[in-house]
Design a protein around this motif. Structure first.
Motif, PDB file in Angstrom:
ATOM      1  N   LYS A 140      24.239  86.686  12.126  1.00 42.50           N
ATOM      2  CA  LYS A 140      23.207  85.486  12.191  1.00 42.50           C
ATOM      3  C   LYS A 140      22.840  85.280  13.353  1.00 42.50           C
ATOM      4  N   THR A 141      21.748  84.863  13.556  1.00 45.24           N
ATOM      5  CA  THR A 141      21.273  84.220  14.717  1.00 45.24           C
ATOM      6  C   THR A 141      20.984  82.905  14.942  1.00 45.24           C
ATOM      7  N   ASP A 142      20.974  82.246  13.607  1.00 49.87           N
ATOM      8  CA  ASP A 142      20.839  80.886  13.398  1.00 49.87           C
ATOM      9  C   ASP A 142      21.755  80.276  12.503  1.00 49.87           C
ATOM     10  N   PHE A 143      22.568  79.424  12.916  1.00 51.55           N
ATOM     11  CA  PHE A 143      23.601  78.975  11.846  1.00 51.55           C
ATOM     12  C   PHE A 143      23.319  77.367  11.385  1.00 51.55           C
ATOM     13  N   LEU A 144      22.375  76.818  12.072  1.00 52.21           N
ATOM     14  CA  LEU A 144      22.341  75.627  11.664  1.00 52.21           C
ATOM     15  C   LEU A 144      20.910  75.091  11.004  1.00 52.21           C
ATOM     16  N   SER A 185      32.707  79.466  17.521  1.00 54.95           N
ATOM     17  CA  SER A 185      31.754  80.518  17.327  1.00 54.95           C
ATOM     18  C   SER A 185      31.324  80.678  15.822  1.00 54.95           C
ATOM     19  N   VAL A 186      30.287  81.226  15.270  1.00 54.13           N
ATOM     20  CA  VAL A 186      30.300  81.620  13.916  1.00 54.13           C
ATOM     21  C   VAL A 186      31.253  82.569  13.515  1.00 54.13           C
ATOM     22  N   HIS A 188      20.151  81.379  18.329  1.00 55.89           N
ATOM     23  CA  HIS A 188      19.848  82.345  19.314  1.00 55.89           C
ATOM     24  C   HIS A 188      18.716  82.672  19.791  1.00 55.89           C
ATOM     25  N   MET A 230      30.465  72.578  13.800  1.00 53.62           N
ATOM     26  CA  MET A 230      29.780  73.458  14.822  1.00 53.62           C
ATOM     27  C   MET A 230      29.515  72.914  16.064  1.00 53.62           C
ATOM     28  N   GLU A 257      28.928  80.312  24.083  1.00 58.00           N
ATOM     29  CA  GLU A 257      28.795  79.136  23.244  1.00 58.00           C
ATOM     30  C   GLU A 257      29.918  78.122  23.178  1.00 58.00           C
ATOM     31  N   VAL A 258      31.215  79.186  23.113  1.00 61.02           N
ATOM     32  CA  VAL A 258      32.506  78.399  22.919  1.00 61.02           C
ATOM     33  C   VAL A 258      32.904  77.622  24.117  1.00 61.02           C
ATOM     34  N   LEU A 297      23.882  77.416  18.831  1.00 57.17           N
ATOM     35  CA  LEU A 297      23.616  77.396  17.277  1.00 57.17           C
ATOM     36  C   LEU A 297      22.581  78.339  16.877  1.00 57.17           C
TER      37      LEU A 297
END
Lengths: 296, 225
Positions: B221-225, B84-85, A53, B79, A70-71, A51
């Motif tokens: 985006k490299t950060d999603f939460l 994935s995003v 990187h 998530m 990730e998935v 979530l």
């Protein structure tokens, strides 16, 4: 087999840097990740989940490089976080159906068993549940889909003492069922001590110590000395902190042995007491020693 | 992309928003009833109600499915699933746009069909109404894209305020263009001029651009939460 590996992982934010994180999580082990608020526990976990990187370093979970995998990886991970909520307007039954429709590994009979053991009602809406019940509902949803790796990010934070004990008891109950790989983060050392096989301490974005729980408890000691005039305590390998008040000195050591005791006594100091330390005390000494080294 | 999970997330948002979609559609039908109940005043009041219904649907969906998913902390739950995003963005855009477009298409079709009939005799206004209906899709996508990309309730509200304020200005601007507004509005027949078709083409291009930009910024985006 190793479930998760982190090598020299770095993540830079404007006011916080996670740096040089190295972590090995063997399959079947329960690892406690302990650190104060803002130490980098959640960032570490989010990097493991893909979530967030990393800016540098290598992360692998079940052989998949993260974040690219990730998935695939998340199909094998059950994640419960303190800041994760279920849909308040829906019932637990709806959530169970939603998760069951996604994961073929969903075990309905186990889910029904967990409902009873957690004392939850499937037809109740999430918004009508207490915080403790919501945490247990989240745990049920991940446990019943049988993930290979369970990541619990401060699941007991914000719970009152009764609810916290209920959640921990429920967790210990189900964890005894079978071998699971678990990463459990908390700033509460008591919670982690109850559940974990190994412990990793993290502070200010760095891993400051990592070992088996029993090794920590066996090797760490607090030694009280009377230091007469003219005598100086030597620096013995493993010595982490020293506090002196008049003729009394208190040393914490991460590597206590008869040899280290003799080395102190050879300096003229008299050992008044050698005390075992709780995990919380070991953690605080680790943090204190790490911050002291950082200042030097 | 993980089409299995994208379908699951779309189905979830459709399920959560089914009554909202129905409620605004019924509200839009009532507005249409008021518009064509006879008289200029009721036509104006009905038009305002219809515009309000469509814009409110957009705001409701953006706040309910994107902003609140973050503020209510249910995003972490989603998530944690094998998505994935990019999967999340695709599902969110598709679900939101379709939930918005179903009532929008039906209400637009009813509105423009009624206006085009000879009994009503307001066919000349069909092009500018069509352009304003497409403008509402554009503003909806701007709000949705802002919510997804900025992850901020504040910026989303700013986008809503700007878009809704711009509605009147855009209408006035289009009305001032010869071949779209002015005398053309008094014509009983539907007349698509080069000007109105050009603006329509620009609006379609703008829709494609907003969708592309939303995907582009989300994928960076490299950060999603």
């Amino acid at each position: 087999m190793t479930a998760a590996i982190m090598r020299d992982v770095r993540k830079v934010y404007p006011h916080f840097t996670l740096d040089g994180i190295n972590l090995d999580l063997p399959a079947g082990q329960i690892m406690g990740l302990i650190g104060p608020n803002g130490a980098g526990k959640s960032t570490t976990i989010r990097i493991l989940m893909g979530l967030v990187h990393q800016d540098a370093g290598e992360v692998q979970v079940f052989g998949h490089a993260m974040p690219a995998g990730e998935v695939k990886t998340k199909a094998d991970i059950g994640y419960v976080s303190e800041d994760m909520r279920l849909y308040g307007g829906q019932t637990l039954k709806w959530h169970m159906g939603f998760i069951a429709s996604i994961f073929p590994s969903w075990d309905q009979s186990y889910a029904d068993d967990l409902l009873r053991r957690f004392d939850l009602t499937a037809d109740q809406k999430i918004k009508g549940m207490s915080h403790g019940q919501r945490v247990k509902a989240s745990l049920l949803l991940v446990l019943a889909r049988m993930p290979r790796l369970l990541i619990l990010d401060e699941p007991t934070t914000g719970l009152d003492p009764v609810a916290r004990q209920e959640v921990l008891a429920a967790l210990m109950d189900v964890l005894a069922d079978e071998e699971r790989t678990i990463l459990f983060s908390s700033h509460n050392t008591q919670d982690v001590e109850q559940l974990s096989d190994s412990i990793t301490f993290i502070d200010r974005g760095k891993v400051i110590a990592s070992d088996d729980k029993e090794s920590f408890l066996d090797s760490w000691r607090r030694i009280r000395f009377e230091v007469p005039n003219g005598a100086n305590l030597p620096t013995v390998p493993g010595q982490e902190t020293v506090q002196t008040s008049g003729h009394i000195s208190v040393v914490t050591t991460s590597n206590f042995s008869d040899a280290s005791a003799k080395a102190y006594e050879a300096s003229g100091a008299r050992i008044m007491a050698v005390e075992h330390m709780t995990l919380e005390e070991i953690f605080l000494s680790n943090v204190s020693a790490s911050r002291g080294r950082a200042l030097q | 992309m993980n089409s299995f999970m994208i379908k699951k997330l779309i189905a979830k948002d459709w399920y959560f928003n089914r009554y909202i979609m129905l409620a605004y559609f019924v509200g839009g039908l009532i507005a249409l009833g008021v518009m064509f109940s006879g008289g200029t005043t009721t036509f104006t009041i009905g038009s305002i109600l219809l515009v309000t219904a469509i814009i409110s649907l957009g705001c409701h969906l953006v706040m309910g499915t994107v902003v609140q998913e973050r503020t209510n902390q249910t995003l972490a739950f989603i998530m944690s699933l094998p998505v994935s995003v990019r999967d999340y963005t695709a599902a969110k855009l598709f679900a939101n746009i379709t939930v918005f477009l179903v009532p929008w298409v039906l209400l637009s079709a009813f509105l423009l069909s009624i206006m085009s009939t000879s009994q009503i005799g307001s066919g000349g206004a069909v092009p500018i109404f069509t352009l304003m209906l497409f403008w509402m899709v554009i503003t909806y996508l701007i709000m949705l894209g802002t919510a997804l990309v900025s992850e901020s309730e504040g910026w989303t509200i700013v986008a809503m305020a700007v878009c809704n304020t711009a509605f009147t200005l855009v209408f006035m601007g289009l009305n001032a263009i010869e071949g779209i507004g002015g005398e053309l509005l008094k014509q009983p027949e539907v007349i698509w001029t080069g000007a109105s078709l050009s603006v329509l083409a620009v609006e379609v291009a703008a829709i494609a651009l907003i969708l592309s930009l939303t995907f582009y910024f989300q994928s960076r985006k490299t950060d999603f939460l």
